[in-house]
Design a protein around this motif. Sequence first.
Motif, PDB file in Angstrom:
ATOM      1  N   ASN A 112     -11.182   2.454  -2.378  1.00  0.00           N
ATOM      2  CA  ASN A 112     -11.519   3.635  -1.584  1.00  0.00           C
ATOM      3  C   ASN A 112     -10.307   4.564  -1.433  1.00  0.00           C
ATOM      4  O   ASN A 112      -9.183   4.200  -1.720  1.00  0.00           O
ATOM      5  CB  ASN A 112     -12.143   3.243  -0.245  1.00  0.00           C
ATOM      6  N   GLU A 113     -10.514   5.776  -0.929  1.00  0.00           N
ATOM      7  CA  GLU A 113      -9.521   6.844  -0.973  1.00  0.00           C
ATOM      8  C   GLU A 113      -8.291   6.613  -0.111  1.00  0.00           C
ATOM      9  O   GLU A 113      -7.181   6.857  -0.541  1.00  0.00           O
ATOM     10  CB  GLU A 113     -10.164   8.180  -0.593  1.00  0.00           C
ATOM     11  N   SER A 114      -8.416   6.159   1.111  1.00  0.00           N
ATOM     12  CA  SER A 114      -7.276   6.091   2.010  1.00  0.00           C
ATOM     13  C   SER A 114      -6.154   5.182   1.511  1.00  0.00           C
ATOM     14  O   SER A 114      -5.013   5.611   1.439  1.00  0.00           O
ATOM     15  CB  SER A 114      -7.731   5.685   3.415  1.00  0.00           C
ATOM     16  N   PRO A 115      -6.430   3.922   1.146  1.00  0.00           N
ATOM     17  CA  PRO A 115      -5.341   3.086   0.623  1.00  0.00           C
ATOM     18  C   PRO A 115      -4.793   3.621  -0.708  1.00  0.00           C
ATOM     19  O   PRO A 115      -3.605   3.496  -0.979  1.00  0.00           O
ATOM     20  CB  PRO A 115      -5.975   1.714   0.432  1.00  0.00           C
ATOM     21  N   VAL A 116      -5.630   4.238  -1.519  1.00  0.00           N
ATOM     22  CA  VAL A 116      -5.176   4.782  -2.803  1.00  0.00           C
ATOM     23  C   VAL A 116      -4.228   5.950  -2.561  1.00  0.00           C
ATOM     24  O   VAL A 116      -3.178   6.058  -3.193  1.00  0.00           O
ATOM     25  CB  VAL A 116      -6.373   5.213  -3.695  1.00  0.00           C
ATOM     26  N   ARG A 117      -4.577   6.801  -1.641  1.00  0.00           N
ATOM     27  CA  ARG A 117      -3.709   7.945  -1.312  1.00  0.00           C
ATOM     28  C   ARG A 117      -2.352   7.451  -0.778  1.00  0.00           C
ATOM     29  O   ARG A 117      -1.302   7.977  -1.127  1.00  0.00           O
ATOM     30  CB  ARG A 117      -4.402   8.843  -0.289  1.00  0.00           C
ATOM     31  N   THR A 118      -2.382   6.422   0.063  1.00  0.00           N
ATOM     32  CA  THR A 118      -1.142   5.834   0.577  1.00  0.00           C
ATOM     33  C   THR A 118      -0.330   5.252  -0.573  1.00  0.00           C
ATOM     34  O   THR A 118       0.890   5.459  -0.653  1.00  0.00           O
ATOM     35  CB  THR A 118      -1.453   4.739   1.630  1.00  0.00           C
ATOM     36  N   LEU A 119      -0.978   4.535  -1.472  1.00  0.00           N
ATOM     37  CA  LEU A 119      -0.321   3.981  -2.659  1.00  0.00           C
ATOM     38  C   LEU A 119       0.321   5.093  -3.487  1.00  0.00           C
ATOM     39  O   LEU A 119       1.481   4.996  -3.894  1.00  0.00           O
ATOM     40  CB  LEU A 119      -1.335   3.203  -3.505  1.00  0.00           C
ATOM     41  N   GLN A 120      -0.418   6.163  -3.734  1.00  0.00           N
ATOM     42  CA  GLN A 120       0.104   7.281  -4.520  1.00  0.00           C
ATOM     43  C   GLN A 120       1.315   7.920  -3.847  1.00  0.00           C
ATOM     44  O   GLN A 120       2.304   8.244  -4.504  1.00  0.00           O
ATOM     45  CB  GLN A 120      -0.994   8.326  -4.755  1.00  0.00           C
ATOM     46  N   TYR A 121       1.252   8.073  -2.536  1.00  0.00           N
ATOM     47  CA  TYR A 121       2.378   8.653  -1.809  1.00  0.00           C
ATOM     48  C   TYR A 121       3.614   7.766  -1.940  1.00  0.00           C
ATOM     49  O   TYR A 121       4.728   8.248  -2.184  1.00  0.00           O
ATOM     50  CB  TYR A 121       2.005   8.862  -0.336  1.00  0.00           C
ATOM     51  N   MET A 122       3.427   6.459  -1.776  1.00  0.00           N
ATOM     52  CA  MET A 122       4.559   5.541  -1.907  1.00  0.00           C
ATOM     53  C   MET A 122       5.125   5.584  -3.331  1.00  0.00           C
ATOM     54  O   MET A 122       6.348   5.626  -3.520  1.00  0.00           O
ATOM     55  CB  MET A 122       4.154   4.119  -1.519  1.00  0.00           C
ATOM     56  N   LEU A 123       4.263   5.596  -4.342  1.00  0.00           N
ATOM     57  CA  LEU A 123       4.734   5.640  -5.723  1.00  0.00           C
ATOM     58  C   LEU A 123       5.424   6.968  -6.042  1.00  0.00           C
ATOM     59  O   LEU A 123       6.411   6.999  -6.783  1.00  0.00           O
ATOM     60  CB  LEU A 123       3.576   5.379  -6.692  1.00  0.00           C
ATOM     61  N   GLN A 124       4.944   8.071  -5.480  1.00  0.00           N
ATOM     62  CA  GLN A 124       5.618   9.358  -5.670  1.00  0.00           C
ATOM     63  C   GLN A 124       7.031   9.314  -5.089  1.00  0.00           C
ATOM     64  O   GLN A 124       7.979   9.807  -5.699  1.00  0.00           O
ATOM     65  CB  GLN A 124       4.841  10.495  -4.996  1.00  0.00           C
ATOM     66  N   THR A 125       7.168   8.731  -3.920  1.00  0.00           N
ATOM     67  CA  THR A 125       8.478   8.627  -3.274  1.00  0.00           C
ATOM     68  C   THR A 125       9.404   7.743  -4.095  1.00  0.00           C
ATOM     69  O   THR A 125      10.573   8.078  -4.303  1.00  0.00           O
ATOM     70  CB  THR A 125       8.327   8.078  -1.842  1.00  0.00           C
ATOM     71  N   ILE A 126       8.899   6.633  -4.583  1.00  0.00           N
ATOM     72  CA  ILE A 126       9.684   5.732  -5.432  1.00  0.00           C
ATOM     73  C   ILE A 126      10.098   6.447  -6.711  1.00  0.00           C
ATOM     74  O   ILE A 126      11.242   6.334  -7.162  1.00  0.00           O
ATOM     75  CB  ILE A 126       8.883   4.445  -5.744  1.00  0.00           C
ATOM     76  N   ILE A 145       9.644   5.215 -13.131  1.00  0.00           N
ATOM     77  CA  ILE A 145       8.276   5.154 -12.582  1.00  0.00           C
ATOM     78  C   ILE A 145       7.663   6.550 -12.638  1.00  0.00           C
ATOM     79  O   ILE A 145       8.187   7.478 -12.013  1.00  0.00           O
ATOM     80  CB  ILE A 145       8.278   4.646 -11.121  1.00  0.00           C
ATOM     81  N   PRO A 146       6.567   6.736 -13.370  1.00  0.00           N
ATOM     82  CA  PRO A 146       5.921   8.061 -13.376  1.00  0.00           C
ATOM     83  C   PRO A 146       5.217   8.323 -12.038  1.00  0.00           C
ATOM     84  O   PRO A 146       4.608   7.419 -11.470  1.00  0.00           O
ATOM     85  CB  PRO A 146       4.912   7.963 -14.524  1.00  0.00           C
ATOM     86  N   ALA A 147       5.347   9.533 -11.559  1.00  0.00           N
ATOM     87  CA  ALA A 147       4.724   9.890 -10.274  1.00  0.00           C
ATOM     88  C   ALA A 147       3.234  10.153 -10.480  1.00  0.00           C
ATOM     89  O   ALA A 147       2.856  10.978 -11.305  1.00  0.00           O
ATOM     90  CB  ALA A 147       5.397  11.129  -9.695  1.00  0.00           C
ATOM     91  N   PRO A 148       2.381   9.479  -9.711  1.00  0.00           N
ATOM     92  CA  PRO A 148       0.953   9.745  -9.800  1.00  0.00           C
ATOM     93  C   PRO A 148       0.600  10.983  -8.984  1.00  0.00           C
ATOM     94  O   PRO A 148       1.375  11.415  -8.140  1.00  0.00           O
ATOM     95  CB  PRO A 148       0.325   8.496  -9.183  1.00  0.00           C
ATOM     96  N   PRO A 149      -0.582  11.562  -9.219  1.00  0.00           N
ATOM     97  CA  PRO A 149      -1.008  12.684  -8.369  1.00  0.00           C
ATOM     98  C   PRO A 149      -1.365  12.150  -6.985  1.00  0.00           C
ATOM     99  O   PRO A 149      -1.648  10.966  -6.818  1.00  0.00           O
ATOM    100  CB  PRO A 149      -2.249  13.213  -9.087  1.00  0.00           C
ATOM    101  N   LEU A 150      -1.341  13.020  -6.009  1.00  0.00           N
ATOM    102  CA  LEU A 150      -1.726  12.637  -4.649  1.00  0.00           C
ATOM    103  C   LEU A 150      -3.143  13.159  -4.423  1.00  0.00           C
ATOM    104  O   LEU A 150      -3.353  14.178  -3.773  1.00  0.00           O
ATOM    105  CB  LEU A 150      -0.736  13.224  -3.635  1.00  0.00           C
ATOM    106  N   ASN A 151      -4.124  12.454  -5.003  1.00  0.00           N
ATOM    107  CA  ASN A 151      -5.500  12.921  -4.935  1.00  0.00           C
ATOM    108  C   ASN A 151      -6.471  11.892  -4.358  1.00  0.00           C
ATOM    109  O   ASN A 151      -7.663  12.158  -4.235  1.00  0.00           O
ATOM    110  CB  ASN A 151      -5.978  13.373  -6.320  1.00  0.00           C
ATOM    111  N   GLY A 152      -5.964  10.705  -4.021  1.00  0.00           N
ATOM    112  CA  GLY A 152      -6.831   9.687  -3.439  1.00  0.00           C
ATOM    113  C   GLY A 152      -7.729   8.984  -4.428  1.00  0.00           C
ATOM    114  O   GLY A 152      -8.555   8.157  -4.046  1.00  0.00           O
ATOM    115  N   GLU A 153      -7.575   9.270  -5.718  1.00  0.00           N
ATOM    116  CA  GLU A 153      -8.391   8.624  -6.752  1.00  0.00           C
ATOM    117  C   GLU A 153      -7.515   7.712  -7.594  1.00  0.00           C
ATOM    118  O   GLU A 153      -6.439   8.110  -8.030  1.00  0.00           O
ATOM    119  CB  GLU A 153      -9.024   9.680  -7.651  1.00  0.00           C
ATOM    120  N   PHE A 154      -7.992   6.503  -7.860  1.00  0.00           N
ATOM    121  CA  PHE A 154      -7.248   5.585  -8.709  1.00  0.00           C
ATOM    122  C   PHE A 154      -7.538   5.965 -10.161  1.00  0.00           C
ATOM    123  O   PHE A 154      -8.343   5.349 -10.846  1.00  0.00           O
ATOM    124  CB  PHE A 154      -7.648   4.135  -8.420  1.00  0.00           C
TER     125      PHE A 154
END
Length: 188
Positions: A8-22, A29-38
């Motif tokens: 679902n969107e909320s944990p995915v968006r959190t994951l994307q935000y953490m990966l973008q920061t990393i 590590i390639p930065a994923p989009p912050l769109n809430g979609e895996f």
Amino acid sequence: MAITPSGNESPVRTLQYMLQTIAKADSRIPAPPLNGEFDERTLESVMTFQREHALPVTGIVEAETWNRIADRFFLALFEASRPRGANLYPHSNFIFAENEYNIYLYPIQAMLVVLSQLFSNLNQESINGILDHNTMENTRELQKVAGLEENGLFDRNVWEVLTRLYDTFVIRNSNAAPDSPLSLARPS
């Protein structure tokens, strides 16, 4: 709970935000989009993270991967943030008296030592914890630049001028020492 491409969107968006920061701290590590979609880019980021951190490369964010991402996220946040400033001035109404010894004068004089190397109209300062002649002269110079009453007494207004100068010319510009000292002057 594992996060997979159907998560679902909320944990995915959190994951994307953490990966973008990393990704800002670790170019592998390639930065994923912050769109809430895996999506494919999020999957690529997760799999690259897993490979670079010796985790099983599955593309699934199970507890071990999530915890390692969270650990690296907080480390990246810590590394990217500025150090916390210290409140070094006693209180807003405090004024140092002439020839007074006060422990709070040590950091003030240390900042004046550094600024006196950058500005020709600041006297060479000694760090002795006393509002002595040199400290009062440097205080008058700061008061003059700021358009304050030039009485040589160090108060909260002078503290504001000093810390802004120090932040601007020392902290934010630490690699750009001038070839010759500058002169503090009040804009006309």
